[in-house]
Every structure is written in structure tokens, then in C-alpha cells.
Enzyme design. Structure first.
Site, PDB file in Angstrom:
ATOM      1  N   ARG A  57      38.421  51.478  47.132  1.00 13.90           N
ATOM      2  CA  ARG A  57      37.822  51.752  47.856  1.00 13.90           C
ATOM      3  C   ARG A  57      37.614  52.340  49.656  1.00 13.90           C
ATOM      4  NH1 ARG A  57      36.160  46.498  44.703  1.00 13.90           N
ATOM      5  NH2 ARG A  57      37.259  45.165  46.141  1.00 13.90           N
TER       6      ARG A  57
ATOM      7  N   PHE B 228      28.068  50.062  37.615  1.00  7.89           N
ATOM      8  CA  PHE B 228      29.011  48.414  37.505  1.00  7.89           C
ATOM      9  C   PHE B 228      29.615  47.892  39.321  1.00  7.89           C
ATOM     10  CE2 PHE B 228      30.481  51.214  33.991  1.00  7.89           C
ATOM     11  CZ  PHE B 228      29.585  50.837  33.090  1.00  7.89           C
TER      12      PHE B 228
ATOM     13  N   ASP C 283      24.041  47.239  38.544  1.00  4.31           N
ATOM     14  CA  ASP C 283      25.044  46.415  37.904  1.00  4.31           C
ATOM     15  C   ASP C 283      23.701  45.565  36.966  1.00  4.31           C
ATOM     16  OD1 ASP C 283      27.234  44.846  38.679  1.00  4.31           O
ATOM     17  OD2 ASP C 283      26.204  43.403  37.386  1.00  4.31           O
TER      18      ASP C 283
ATOM     19  N   ASN D 248      21.346  48.087  32.737  1.00  2.62           N
ATOM     20  CA  ASN D 248      22.979  48.139  32.201  1.00  2.62           C
ATOM     21  C   ASN D 248      22.785  49.458  32.668  1.00  2.62           C
ATOM     22  OD1 ASN D 248      23.997  49.476  30.023  1.00  2.62           O
ATOM     23  ND2 ASN D 248      23.930  47.029  29.250  1.00  2.62           N
ATOM     24  N   ALA D 249      24.258  49.477  32.419  1.00  4.86           N
ATOM     25  CA  ALA D 249      24.627  50.628  32.878  1.00  4.86           C
ATOM     26  C   ALA D 249      24.721  52.056  32.464  1.00  4.86           C
ATOM     27  CB  ALA D 249      26.381  51.060  33.771  1.00  4.86           C
TER      28      ALA D 249
ATOM     29  N   ASP E 180      32.965  51.718  38.124  1.00  4.91           N
ATOM     30  CA  ASP E 180      34.589  50.665  38.232  1.00  4.91           C
ATOM     31  C   ASP E 180      33.217  49.757  36.617  1.00  4.91           C
ATOM     32  OD1 ASP E 180      35.622  48.918  38.598  1.00  4.91           O
ATOM     33  OD2 ASP E 180      35.061  48.198  40.671  1.00  4.91           O
TER      34      ASP E 180
ATOM     35  N   CYS F 176      39.931  48.656  34.130  1.00  7.06           N
ATOM     36  CA  CYS F 176      41.193  47.891  34.665  1.00  7.06           C
ATOM     37  C   CYS F 176      41.398  47.038  33.434  1.00  7.06           C
ATOM     38  CB  CYS F 176      40.231  46.418  35.308  1.00  7.06           C
ATOM     39  SG  CYS F 176      39.163  45.818  34.288  1.00  7.06           S
TER      40      CYS F 176
END
Length: 388
Positions: free
Chosen positions: A206, A222, A244, A271-272, A292, A332
Site C-alpha cells: 500500500r 474489493f 466492495d 459487486n466489483a 485486490d 492472494c
């Protein structure tokens, strides 16, 4: 102490430093060994390899604690917690950091995050759970924190024969905790937030936004509780939109923005995937787009579908950026390799008819150290790309 013997030629991975021994690698375990016990681990011909937690109910049947012939007792765990704390003092801001990162800190299946003067603990295996009270004492004594909250509400515990539990483990305190990350103030809900309440692994990433967001319009998809969005605002973005799917997360993000006095940030509960499609159809443009998402692939079998999801959002983002705009994109998902993620980005760029260059490629922060012998401990892929 009970003994476990590996099958012939199965000791090499242990000798290289990997902390997991699977059920299929084990020849036999002495019958005196009970689930959760510490056992001596031996090669097929009897050579001592170290000591490990034992749980026959788990596919990861043995988790290595030490390669030395040393007692596994209160002093052992105090030393390990002290070593983890000393490492963080050297490399990290102790106001917001992962204090113990499981196998990477030689405390298998133990997670401890520190937010200001409060810690959050997760014990994810039967063996470590047996030592929970000792570990709680050690964290309290070594860090001087005012309390510890348990977030043992993860399904993997049930695979270990453990129940899911949350609640105060040491002390009583408000569970909405204020901390600072890179100078930005955040409220962390240690009782109800995702995982332990905040995603600390992106802290250093970040901070890397600073050179690319000043004076620019930023879209943060997100966003969860606004971590990337608020960093962008703090580094001088002209306007930031955080997205988000959770209205609850957006509400916390708005409180975080107010906490910092930022009036150039808005949060949208949507919803992205849907929002990116809508913004693209509306010909919306942003100078910087941040992606992300949560882990799309939680198993090896989900990788193909995850890569399709990653490609969809990255392709749309690339199309919405101006010449020279920046895409900050992450994964991730431990099962998605860095090479597979790069290949997906290249495919998205080709289909978007854009040229892309890598400004920076990073991984998780230094408070989430990587064991060289255990590639599973490195899971985060983080790219800053410039799009033309």
C-alpha cells in the site's frame, strides 16, 4: 517420547527444511502417540530428524517444531515468540503487523496479528492448540499488549478435530481497535472483521502507491474497509472510489475516511465484477485502478476458474485506463503461481489491445516472511503496471 518413522527416501524434504509431513510419507507411529502429542521424527533407518506435532486425523499428520533434540516446553514456546517479536522490532512497525506467521516463525499453524496494543490469535492445528495457554501468556508478557482476542472461527480447525471459537482470551477491551498503518488511521473490528480483522500482508505494498496516485483519480476494487483507497487519498489522489460487495465493510471504510479527515473518498457497495462492466459500458475512466480481490482459488482444482476471473477484471481495468495509466493488481491465491498470474496478465493485455510494462513486482510484507524450503509460505502476487 513416542516416535514416528518415515518411509524410505521420504526424509529429504524434511532435511531441506519443509515443515510438513503428509500421512502418505509416514511408515508407522508408535501406538503410545496420541493426537496432539509431540513426537520424535525419524528417517526409515532410525536417524533423528526432529520433533513435530502429531495428528492422525489430518493429511498434514506431522508439523515440524524443531530439528534439534531439545525439550518442547514452556521455555521453548517463550523463546519462539521472543524470536518472532525481535524480528518484527527490526523490520516492522509494531503498531500494525503480523507478529507470528505460523510455519515461517517455526510455530506451525499459529497466527498472531497485532493492532495497536491488542493482539488477535488463531491456532489452526491440534498440536499448537494444546499449547494455547502458554502461548497466550508468552504474547502478553513479551509484547506488553493489553489483551488478546481469539479468532478460532475457521473451518480448517474442524479438520483437526477442533471446534470453532471466538472471544476474549486475555483481558477485556473494545473490539473496535484503532491502529495506524503507514500513518493512516484505521478502525479494526477484531471480533467480526474478515480473518483477524484487517489484511496486514499488503502494508508495504500500500505504501508503494505514493508515486503513482498524486493528483489522479483512483478506483479501488474489493476495497474491504478501505485500506488501499485511504492510502491513495493520503498520498494526494484527487478523488478515490472504493468498491466492495459488503455494505458493512463500506460502512467501516467510510468511518475510516472520516477518522482521517478525507473528503475526497466515496465507497460504493456493489459487486466489483458488475461495477467494472457498468463503468466500462458508461465509458468511465480512471487514472489508477487497484484490484485486490479475495482468493479466487482455495484449492488446486479451482485454479482454472480463478484465472478466468482474474482475467476478466484485469482486462476490463486495462480498457478503462488512459494512455500511461496505472493498474495495481494482486492475487492472494496460493495455488495460483506467479508465472500463471503473469501469463494471465499478458493474455488480458493482448485481448485488451494494450501494451503493459511492469513498474514494480512485489510479494507480501516482511512481517509475513517466506520459508525458502516451503513455497506455500509465499502466496501474494502484487504488480504495479503501466498501461499504454
Amino acid at each position: 517420547m513416542p516416535k514416528a518413522y518415515l518411509k524410505p527416501a521420504r526424509e529429504r524434504r524434511v532435511e531441506m527444511g519443509h515443515p510438513w509431513i503428509f500421512r502418505s510419507d509416514i511408515d508407522r507411529v508408535e501406538t503410545s502417540a496420541q493426537p496432539g502429542d509431540v513426537v520424535d521424527v525419524h528417517a526409515a533407518r532410525g536417524r533423528f530428524l526432529g520433533r513435530a506435532y502429531y495428528n492422525p486425523a489430518s493429511m498434514i499428520t506431522l508439523r515440524m517444531l524443531t530439528r534439534h533434540d531439545e525439550p518442547i516446553d514452556r521455555d521453548f514456546f517463550y523463546r519462539r515468540v521472543q524470536q518472532a517479536y525481535d524480528y518484527r522490532k527490526a523490520f516492522c512497525d509494531l503498531d500494525s503487523c503480523r507478529l507470528i506467521f505460523a510455519e515461517s516463525d517455526f510455530l506451525p499453524a499459529l497466527i498472531v496479528d497485532k493492532f495497536a496494543d491488542v493482539c488477535v490469535m488463531q491456532s489452526l492445528a491440534l498440536g499448537i492448540d494444546r499449547w494455547r495457554e502458554v502461548l497466550l501468556d508468552a504474547v502478553m508478557d513479551i509484547t506488553g499488549c493489553r489483551g488478546i482476542y481469539r479468532r478460532d472461527d475457521v473451518p480448517v480447525r474442524e479438520l483437526e478435530g477442533l471446534e470453532q471459537v471466538t472471544g476474549f482470551a486475555r483481558g477485556q477491551f473494545p473490539t473496535l481497535v484503532e491502529m495506524r498503518e503507514n500513518g493512516v488511521r484505521f478502525l479494526v473490528d477484531v471480533a467480526h472483521g474478515q480473518k483477524t480483522g484487517f489484511f496486514l500482508d499488503q502494508k508495504e505494498n500500500r505504501a508503494s502507491l505514493a508515486p503513482i496516485v498524486r493528483g489522479r483519480e483512483v478506483l479501488d476494487c474489493f476495497t474491504h474497509t478501505g485500506s488501499f483507497a485511504l492510502h491513495a487519498a493520503s498520498y494526494g489522489a484527487s478523488h478515490v472510489t472504493g468498491v466492495d460487495v459488503s455494505e458493512e465493510a463500506c460502512a467501516v471504510a467510510r468511518r475510516n475516511a472520516e477518522l482521517n479527515g478525507f473528503d475526497n473518498v466515496e465507497f460504493v457497495a456493489e459487486n466489483a465484477f458488475d461495477l467494472l462492466r457498468r463503468y466500462y459500458d458508461e465509458k468511465r475512466r480512471f487514472d489508477v485502478i487497484i484490484l485486490d480481490p479475495p482468493a479466487f482459488a482455495k484449492t488446486r482444482g479451482a485454479v482454472e476458474g480463478a484465472l478466468r476471473g482474474y482475467k476478466e477484471i484485469n482486462l476490463r481495468a486495462m480498457k478503462m485506463l488512459p494512455e500511461g495509466g496505472f493498474l495495481v493488481t494482486c492475487s492472494c491465491s496460493q495455488h495460483v503461481s506467479r508465472q500463471a498470474f503473469e501469463d494471465m496478465l499478458l493474455s488480458a493485455a493482448r485481448d485488451a489491445h494494450r501494451l503493459v510494462r511492469v513498474v514494480e513486482a512485489r510479494t507480501q510484507g516482511r512481517d509475513h516472511p517466506v520459508l525458502l524450503a516451503a513455497p506455500e509460505t509465499q502466496y501474494l502476487k502484487f504488480f504495479v503496471l503501466q498501461v499504454f
